[in-house]
Design a protein around this motif. Structure first.
Motif, PDB file in Angstrom:
ATOM      1  N   ARG A 179      37.266  -1.310  -5.669  1.00 35.44           N
ATOM      2  CA  ARG A 179      38.313  -1.714  -6.623  1.00 35.44           C
ATOM      3  C   ARG A 179      39.677  -1.285  -6.132  1.00 35.44           C
ATOM      4  N   CYS A 184      41.898  -4.322  -7.541  1.00 30.14           N
ATOM      5  CA  CYS A 184      41.344  -4.752  -8.827  1.00 30.14           C
ATOM      6  C   CYS A 184      41.704  -3.701  -9.872  1.00 30.14           C
ATOM      7  N   ARG A 186      41.341  -3.993 -13.227  1.00 34.54           N
ATOM      8  CA  ARG A 186      40.518  -4.036 -14.432  1.00 34.54           C
ATOM      9  C   ARG A 186      39.306  -3.130 -14.265  1.00 34.54           C
ATOM     10  N   SER A 187      38.894  -2.540 -15.375  1.00 33.58           N
ATOM     11  CA  SER A 187      37.645  -1.780 -15.346  1.00 33.58           C
ATOM     12  C   SER A 187      36.478  -2.752 -15.335  1.00 33.58           C
ATOM     13  N   VAL A 188      35.485  -2.478 -14.505  1.00 41.79           N
ATOM     14  CA  VAL A 188      34.340  -3.372 -14.320  1.00 41.79           C
ATOM     15  C   VAL A 188      33.063  -2.589 -14.573  1.00 41.79           C
ATOM     16  N   TRP A 204      35.889 -12.309 -18.542  1.00 39.39           N
ATOM     17  CA  TRP A 204      37.214 -12.396 -17.942  1.00 39.39           C
ATOM     18  C   TRP A 204      38.057 -11.187 -18.329  1.00 39.39           C
ATOM     19  N   ARG A 205      38.247 -10.949 -19.622  1.00 41.49           N
ATOM     20  CA  ARG A 205      39.032  -9.785 -20.021  1.00 41.49           C
ATOM     21  C   ARG A 205      38.271  -8.480 -19.790  1.00 41.49           C
ATOM     22  N   ARG A 206      36.965  -8.473 -20.042  1.00 43.52           N
ATOM     23  CA  ARG A 206      36.128  -7.289 -19.801  1.00 43.52           C
ATOM     24  C   ARG A 206      34.984  -7.697 -18.878  1.00 43.52           C
ATOM     25  N   VAL A 234      36.397 -11.317  -9.688  1.00 48.00           N
ATOM     26  CA  VAL A 234      37.186 -10.697 -10.748  1.00 48.00           C
ATOM     27  C   VAL A 234      38.670 -10.736 -10.394  1.00 48.00           C
TER      28      VAL A 234
END
Length: 705
Positions: A179, A184, A186-188, A204-206, A234
């Motif tokens: 990440r 990246c 965003r938390s994945v 998409w958002r989460r 992502v």
């Protein structure tokens, strides 16, 4: 429903006009790399979705307007416009002509675009006979596709919720490092799902990365390759782009180009994700080897339906390996650079889509063109409120409504007066409206909002033997509506002798004196309100005063009348239950041809728009589909005959003083006239075949001016 089918057919034409150039842009962008091609594909499908939603909302709100029915447009302000136009709330023309560009003829470009719109509308217009069937089939296909989409989303949500959270420290650490390296933010989440055979990304958002249960047997290289690929999805926002593509397919489930481009986007997304992931997984060769090992270890099972629509299978992985190997052998790389091509590509596709959305289809055939900088060959259109006459004489076969002020202005007769007294009667009585007493009200055409008069069909007999000879149209039952309160009695008593009659607490006036014989047997006037005057025979006036008039004709409540009465002139003839045909007795072949246009027709309405160049349209309401089809064919045949006559020397004989003008207008009229029909309507429209000055010349020649 038939009109809905036509609207959907026109939508398919619009989508094609957008996608064909979009596919060319996709091909050019793909040469730079799959990421560029995927971005253009997503933009094209997003614009197609927006165009489809806008069109379907318009259909739902307006139920597809009949031929030539247009929304109210900004009313143009011209140098000759009267001050009353401004006082009435007519705003300035917002359609400002574009400045000239060296090397470009914008008027010619606009003409080409208008011609493209008319040509593109023809395929949609041809579905009219079976538009209802097309609408049902299309809506059924859209419904089925929507159910599949919703079921797939639900299945993915269930798979995500049932997946077990992976709390392996080594796997979590590898994910965090990738990440950071790939940017990246965003938390994945990492989850494992029993139903999966290949890794997948959902949300998409989460976003969450879903792994099959056998991930623990993967090598470090395989784990890194898998996580890098899913994180690439992502980073690129591929899940949201995929939803846009699927929405475009739902809205255009019948369109092969939409389906092809959506499938192409899916492959481009995988290629772009592989290209990005390979840079963080030890290089392309190492990444390719890791993917090949994963493919060999899979059992070949596919995800269960309906999640299969959103989750990849073993076939997708094998295809990715083949494409990645081909790229390695050819040495091609992804050269995508958003700063150099996204902006022009966006402007190109958005401008194209907006232009296509503005094209008028067969259901809205009139186009409003902004004035050119030189004022030539431009359509300047004014949309008025529909005319709703409060009085239609009993026994009238039809009605004419018109707007004197803008009509005289268009004709170049801005100072013309509207006289209630025939010219010959005024001369006999030595009356002069222009010389009214000082301080007394005067009546000018500019003060009149609209006027209407009934159309009557009189049987004329031969004076020698009394045998029936022919029918003659006459006009009685006048209604005048002023644009502001007006003292009708003070004005009329300047030159008319009036006697008051009381009826039910209201008053109307009999016209006395020498002029009476010229206005009818028992002419009367009734001031309906402070703006409206009605003049007719006493029986009709008494019925209006006592509210015992028969119901108004159906055509006054029809879309055809509403459309026509927004212009300068509306002319209607009613034929409910064959009432007009029964009163007409043809003895000449051309009379029979005229009457054939009313067989099975409830009414005809003709209108002339407040527009320049001249724009006319006509609409008929038929009793059934068979009548509209027959009538459309007969009108086509009639037009062919008139075109033949025009080619041979003209449509009128030499006895007409206005023959040169009529013949000059006939050819462009016959070339531009359009015929459209639905299951119960016929529409005709023509424009750009002359001006109001030409129409005025014909009118004055007819009156012998």
């Amino acid at each position: 429903m038939n009109d809905l089918g036509i609207a959907l057919a026109w939508l398919s034409v619009q989508v094609t006009l957008v996608l064909v150039p979009a596919l060319a842009l996709v091909a050019l962008a793909s040469r730079r790399g799959p990421g560029a091609g995927a971005w253009v594909s997503t933009l094209g499908l997003g614009l197609v979705s927006a165009l489809s939603v806008t069109s379907l909302i318009g259909v739902a709100k307006h139920d597809v307007e009949p031929l030539g029915k247009t929304a109210a447009v900004a009313q143009p302000t011209r140098a000759t416009a009267p001050p009353a136009a401004v006082e009435a709330g007519r705003g300035p023309d917002l359609n400002i002509a574009a400045p000239s560009v060296p090397g470009w003829d914008l008027s010619r470009l606009r003409s080409v675009w208008d011609r493209l719109g008319r040509g593109a509308a023809e395929p949609a217009a041809r579905v009219r006979p079976w538009g209802s069937v097309l609408a049902v089939l299309t809506l059924a296909g859209m419904g089925y596709s929507l159910v599949r989409l919703l079921a797939g989303l639900l299945a993915v949500a269930v798979c995500r919720r049932r997946g077990r959270l992976i709390d392996d420290p080594e796997m979590a650490g590898l994910l965090d490092r990738l990440r950071d390296e790939m940017g990246c933010f965003r938390s994945v989440e990492l989850r494992e799902a029993a139903d999966l055979t290949t890794p997948a990304t959902a949300g998409w958002r989460r976003p969450v990365v879903l792994l099959p249960e056998d991930w623990r047997g993967w090598t470090v290289d395989e784990r890194r390759a898998v996580l890098a690929h899913e994180l690439a999805h992502v980073v690129r926002g591929d899940y949201a782009a995929g939803l846009v593509a699927r929405l475009a397919v739902v809205l255009n489930t019948y369109h092969p180009l939409v389906r092809w481009l959506a499938g192409r986007l899916e492959l481009q997304q995988e290629q772009a994700a592989d290209a990005l992931a390979a840079r963080f997984a030890g290089g392309r060769s190492r990444y390719l080897v890791a993917l090949a090992r994963l493919a060999l270890e899979q059992d070949g099972r596919s995800p269960r339906w309906p999640a299969r629509e959103f989750l990849p299978d073993r076939g997708t992985l094998i295809r990715r390996i083949a494409m990645l190997r081909d790229q390695s052998e050819s040495g091609s790389v992804d050269r995508s650079n958003p700063g150099t091509w996204r902006l022009p590509a966006s402007f190109t596709l958005i401008d194209l889509t907006v232009g296509v959305a503005m094209l008028r289809g067969p259901a809205r055939a009139e186009d409003e063109r902004a004035p050119n900088s030189d004022g030539t060959n431009a359509r300047m259109s004014v949309a008025h409120e529909p005319i709703k006459p409060p009085y239609v004489p009993e026994g009238a076969v039809g009605l004419i409504a018109f707007r004197p002020a803008p009509m005289f202005q268009r004709m170049g007769e801005g100072e013309a007066m509207l006289s209630l007294i025939p010219a010959e009667a005024a001369a006999d009585l030595e009356l002069d409206q222009a010389s009214t007493k000082r301080g007394s009200p005067a009546l000018s055409s500019e003060d009149v909002e609209w006027a209407s008069i009934g159309i009557h069909l009189d049987n004329v007999k031969n004076e020698e033997d009394g045998d029936f000879q022919f029918q003659l149209f006459s006009f009685r039952g006048l209604t005048i509506r002023m644009s502001a309160p007006f003292d009708w009695l003070a004005y009329l008593r300047q030159f008319l002798e009036l006697s008051e009659v009381r009826e039910g607490g209201r008053a109307y006036y009999r016209i006395q004196g020498a002029i009476r014989a010229r206005l009818g047997d028992h002419p009367c006037l009734y001031v309906l309100d402070d703006r409206t005057l009605v003049q007719d025979e006493e029986d009709g006036i008494r019925a209006l005063v006592t509210n015992t008039m028969p119901a108004q004709p159906v055509y006054l409540r029809s879309p055809e009348w509403e459309r026509a009465s927004r212009g300068l002139l509306a002319y209607a003839i009613g034929n409910e239950d064959g009432s007009f045909e029964k009163r007409y007795h043809p003895e000449r072949p051309r009379d029979a041809t005229f009457l054939s246009l009313f067989n099975g027709v409830e009414h005809w309405v003709l209108g002339i728009d407040d527009a320049e160049p001249l724009t006319v349209h006509a609409g008929a309401r038929c009793r059934d589909l068979g009548t509209s089809t027959r009538l459309a064919n007969e009108i086509e045949t009639l037009l062919k005959d008139v075109r033949t006559a025009s080619d041979k020397g003209g449509v009128v004989d030499d006895s007409w003083e206005a023959k040169p003008i009529i013949n000059r207008m006939a050819k462009p009229f016959l070339a531009n006239v359009r015929i459209e029909h639905t299951d119960r309507t016929i529409g005709l429209g023509a424009e750009d075949f002359g001006s109001f000055a030409d129409l005025a010349s014909i009118f004055w020649a007819y009156l012998g001016r």
